[in-house]
Design a protein around this motif. Structure first.
Motif, short mmCIF file in Angstrom:
data_model
loop_
_atom_site.label_atom_id
_atom_site.label_comp_id
_atom_site.label_asym_id
_atom_site.label_seq_id
_atom_site.Cartn_x
_atom_site.Cartn_y
_atom_site.Cartn_z
N TRP A 66 0.78 -1.29 -0.12
CA TRP A 66 -0.10 -0.09 -0.01
C TRP A 66 1.11 1.24 0.12
O TRP A 66 1.88 1.22 0.43
CB TRP A 66 -1.17 -0.17 1.22
N GLU A 70 -1.47 8.83 1.21
CA GLU A 70 -2.49 9.07 0.12
C GLU A 70 -2.19 9.99 -0.74
O GLU A 70 -2.90 10.33 -1.81
CB GLU A 70 -3.72 9.06 0.88
N ASP A 75 2.70 5.59 -7.50
CA ASP A 75 2.24 4.48 -6.81
C ASP A 75 3.50 4.01 -5.80
O ASP A 75 3.31 3.23 -4.82
CB ASP A 75 2.11 3.38 -7.87
N ARG A 78 6.09 2.38 -1.45
CA ARG A 78 4.86 1.34 -0.74
C ARG A 78 5.38 0.50 0.48
O ARG A 78 6.80 0.39 0.54
CB ARG A 78 4.74 0.42 -1.91
#
Length: 170
Positions: A66, A70, A75, A78
């Motif tokens: 994840w 945010e 991406d 993580r």
């Protein structure tokens, strides 16, 4: 207006649009003696392909784990990612394999646009007089080349495309 490459270092840089610098892609391209396309490009073109390759990589991959924040632009970084040997990837690390994959994808996108629809999309057969062509749709190159996916497959899977569904059982 020229595209500016803003490299994600692993700290969730606002506005980041690449995991690699142009110097990184230049160094990668120099390791491929079969292709001089990348080195012949202008800096403006290199910037565009670097940003595009990062975007395509993120659009084509379902990364494991994840996002750290945010509000981060890309991406990666993580949390919860592991390498092919089962070792944890640091939460603030962009894996070298991801950087290499982006470099290779930038080089390949400079050679041909893998993201465009093929010229024969929508046709199974074309006939003009006595000339007849039948397209083989199964041999069209994927947007994310196999060589690039091979570099990042341990960090996630390909985005599921039309006609394929993923079954999850509990």
């Amino acid at each position: 207006m020229a595209v500016v490459v803003i490299v994600e270092t692993g700290s969730g840089i606002s506005g980041a649009n690449s995991y690699v610098s142009i110097a990184d892609v230049d160094n990668w391209a120099l390791t491929n003696p079969h292709d001089a396309t990348w080195m012949a490009l202008s800096d403006a073109k290199k910037n565009g392909y670097a940003v595009m390759s990062c975007r395509v990589l993120n659009e084509q991959m379902n990364w494991a784990g994840w996002v750290m924040d945010e509000n981060q632009s890309l991406d990666l970084p993580r949390s919860g990612m592991i390498d092919k040997n089962g070792n944890s990837i640091d939460d603030n690390e962009i894996p070298t394999k991801v950087k290499n994959a982006q470099c290779e994808l930038a080089r390949l996108l400079a050679i041909s646009d893998r993201t465009g629809d093929p010229d024969t999309a929508g046709f199974k057969r074309i006939k003009v007089g006595s000339i007849e062509l039948e397209m083989e749709i199964s041999d069209r190159p994927p947007v994310l080349p196999d060589a690039v996916f091979g570099m990042v497959r341990y960090f996630g899977g390909k985005v599921v495309s039309k006609g394929i569904s993923k079954t999850i059982r509990t």
